[in-house]
Write a protein that holds these residues in place. Sequence first.
Motif, short mmCIF file in Angstrom:
data_model
loop_
_atom_site.label_atom_id
_atom_site.label_comp_id
_atom_site.label_asym_id
_atom_site.label_seq_id
_atom_site.Cartn_x
_atom_site.Cartn_y
_atom_site.Cartn_z
N LEU B 173 0.86 -1.18 0.00
CA LEU B 173 0.00 0.00 0.00
C LEU B 173 0.89 1.23 0.00
O LEU B 173 1.96 1.22 0.58
CB LEU B 173 -0.90 0.00 1.24
CG LEU B 173 -1.79 -1.23 1.40
CD1 LEU B 173 -2.53 -1.20 2.72
CD2 LEU B 173 -2.78 -1.31 0.26
N GLY B 174 0.49 2.27 -0.64
CA GLY B 174 1.33 3.46 -0.67
C GLY B 174 0.87 4.41 -1.76
O GLY B 174 -0.31 4.72 -1.85
N ILE B 175 1.81 4.84 -2.56
CA ILE B 175 1.50 5.85 -3.57
C ILE B 175 1.29 5.20 -4.93
O ILE B 175 2.08 4.35 -5.33
CB ILE B 175 2.65 6.87 -3.65
CG1 ILE B 175 2.87 7.49 -2.28
CG2 ILE B 175 2.35 7.93 -4.68
CD1 ILE B 175 4.09 8.36 -2.25
N ALA B 176 0.25 5.60 -5.61
CA ALA B 176 -0.01 5.04 -6.93
C ALA B 176 1.09 5.45 -7.90
O ALA B 176 1.65 6.55 -7.78
CB ALA B 176 -1.36 5.53 -7.44
N MET B 177 1.38 4.57 -8.86
CA MET B 177 2.39 4.88 -9.87
C MET B 177 1.95 6.13 -10.63
O MET B 177 0.79 6.29 -10.97
CB MET B 177 2.49 3.72 -10.87
CG MET B 177 3.03 2.44 -10.30
SD MET B 177 4.73 2.59 -9.74
CE MET B 177 5.58 2.70 -11.32
N GLY B 178 2.91 7.00 -10.90
CA GLY B 178 2.60 8.18 -11.71
C GLY B 178 2.04 9.35 -10.93
O GLY B 178 1.81 10.42 -11.50
N SER B 179 1.80 9.18 -9.64
CA SER B 179 1.23 10.31 -8.89
C SER B 179 2.34 11.20 -8.35
O SER B 179 3.51 10.82 -8.32
CB SER B 179 0.35 9.79 -7.76
OG SER B 179 1.05 8.89 -6.95
N GLU B 180 1.98 12.41 -7.94
CA GLU B 180 2.97 13.35 -7.41
C GLU B 180 2.80 13.49 -5.91
O GLU B 180 1.67 13.62 -5.42
CB GLU B 180 2.79 14.71 -8.09
CG GLU B 180 3.23 14.70 -9.54
CD GLU B 180 3.00 16.06 -10.19
OE1 GLU B 180 3.38 17.08 -9.58
OE2 GLU B 180 2.43 16.08 -11.29
N LEU B 181 3.92 13.51 -5.18
CA LEU B 181 3.87 13.54 -3.72
C LEU B 181 2.96 14.63 -3.18
O LEU B 181 2.23 14.43 -2.21
CB LEU B 181 5.27 13.74 -3.15
CG LEU B 181 6.22 12.54 -3.21
CD1 LEU B 181 7.37 12.73 -2.24
CD2 LEU B 181 5.49 11.25 -2.90
N SER B 182 3.05 15.83 -3.81
CA SER B 182 2.30 16.95 -3.26
C SER B 182 0.78 16.78 -3.38
O SER B 182 0.01 17.48 -2.76
CB SER B 182 2.73 18.25 -3.93
OG SER B 182 2.62 18.11 -5.32
N TYR B 183 0.35 15.83 -4.22
CA TYR B 183 -1.09 15.62 -4.38
C TYR B 183 -1.59 14.37 -3.66
O TYR B 183 -2.78 14.07 -3.67
CB TYR B 183 -1.45 15.52 -5.87
CG TYR B 183 -1.31 16.82 -6.59
CD1 TYR B 183 -2.27 17.82 -6.42
CD2 TYR B 183 -0.23 17.08 -7.42
CE1 TYR B 183 -2.15 19.03 -7.07
CE2 TYR B 183 -0.10 18.29 -8.06
CZ TYR B 183 -1.06 19.26 -7.89
OH TYR B 183 -0.94 20.46 -8.53
N VAL B 184 -0.66 13.62 -3.04
CA VAL B 184 -1.05 12.36 -2.41
C VAL B 184 -1.60 12.63 -1.01
O VAL B 184 -1.07 13.46 -0.28
CB VAL B 184 0.18 11.43 -2.34
CG1 VAL B 184 -0.12 10.20 -1.50
CG2 VAL B 184 0.62 11.04 -3.75
N ASP B 185 -2.67 11.95 -0.63
CA ASP B 185 -3.22 12.15 0.72
C ASP B 185 -2.25 11.64 1.78
O ASP B 185 -1.42 10.78 1.51
CB ASP B 185 -4.58 11.44 0.85
CG ASP B 185 -4.42 9.94 0.83
OD1 ASP B 185 -4.52 9.31 1.89
OD2 ASP B 185 -4.18 9.38 -0.27
#
Lengths: 200, 200
Positions: B173-185
């Motif tokens: 579990l974690g950050i989806a591929m291609g997403s940007e840290l500043s937009y991740v919950d």
Amino acid sequence: MDSPSIEALIKSFSKMPLIGSRMAERLALHITKMKEDDLQTFLNAISSVRQNIKRCKQCYHLSEKPLCHFCSNTKRDSKVVCVVESSSDLLSIEKTKFFQGLYHVLDGTISPLDGIGPSHINLGALMNRLKNSDVEEIILATNPTSNGEATATYITKSINSLKKNIVVSRIGLGIAMGSELSYVDKFSLTRSLQFRTKKL
Amino acid sequence: MDSPSIEALIKSFSKMPLIGSRMAERLALHITKMKEDDLQTFLNAISSVRQNIKRCKQCYHLSEKPLCHFCSNTKRDSKVVCVVESSSDLLSIEKTKFFQGLYHVLDGTISPLDGIGPSHINLGALMNRLKNSDVEEIILATNPTSNGEATATYITKSINSLKKNIVVSRIGLGIAMGSELSYVDKFSLTRSLQFRTKKL
């Protein structure tokens, strides 16, 4: 999925409007899980729609009676008729609660590339309706696509050739409310300049 | 719409997953326009799904045969079982083509607030399966929601109490591929720090 039954149902759902492959899969799986009662309600609703829904004999909107509830409503202004491509478009306009006239559903547009000519849509019926009534204005509310525009132009010419002094208007085309100029496509921007209105 | 038949069909469509009110309306109008052949194909597909689709007796995935095509495929690794909430989740994992083991479909999650306990989902069946087989690893692929997490925790404890030396793992579990840290919950970000992996 390796199940011919589910594959067939996914295929059927995929053919419906707005349903992509992933959604068709979800819906097919949902069908496997539906309670028997809910499934029966759904199937009965389909069968009832197929049996009871006809076209209004005047405007061709979907209706359970010979005359739809717009055409049979004497409080609506029968002198203004809004011409739309589909019953779905009619319902969208109706939701604005702005329009109080009657409708005419073409059930398509002229589309020469697909072999759809004026005789394939409810255009002859519109002309007969105009000949035999006291309609004063026709609002052309076909979609702002090439087929919709061509159909609007064709209808304008046909109505003018009736020489009945009917005002033909086209729905306002231009920029959607709330949009920003820098993001609007050039065709909509051109339209909005072309159809500019005087500030009162 | 002023048509009880269509209203009833719109209501039935609205109850299906992912279908909002506007889409339900479009689909109901589409049903009025479908060719008789296509409608029959659709209705036959529904009836065939309802008649033929059962649950696999081992993993509870939807199947036309007593054993689904994963459980009956001897080329798949029967020592690794991936536990999912639904057949829909199973299909999503299968689409990655990464996993070559077997599945177990819970058909729900534990949800105390909704009165759904461990006995309401296919958990007892999972435990029996583990007792009587040589499964070496269970991958918990329930959704990262509070119910999914609680169910994963509950299953971990249940499996540990079997004392069978089965490895229990949870999907990353974690950050989806291609997403940007500043937009991740912040929860996903916390997870991604918690479940960081060593660069090889």
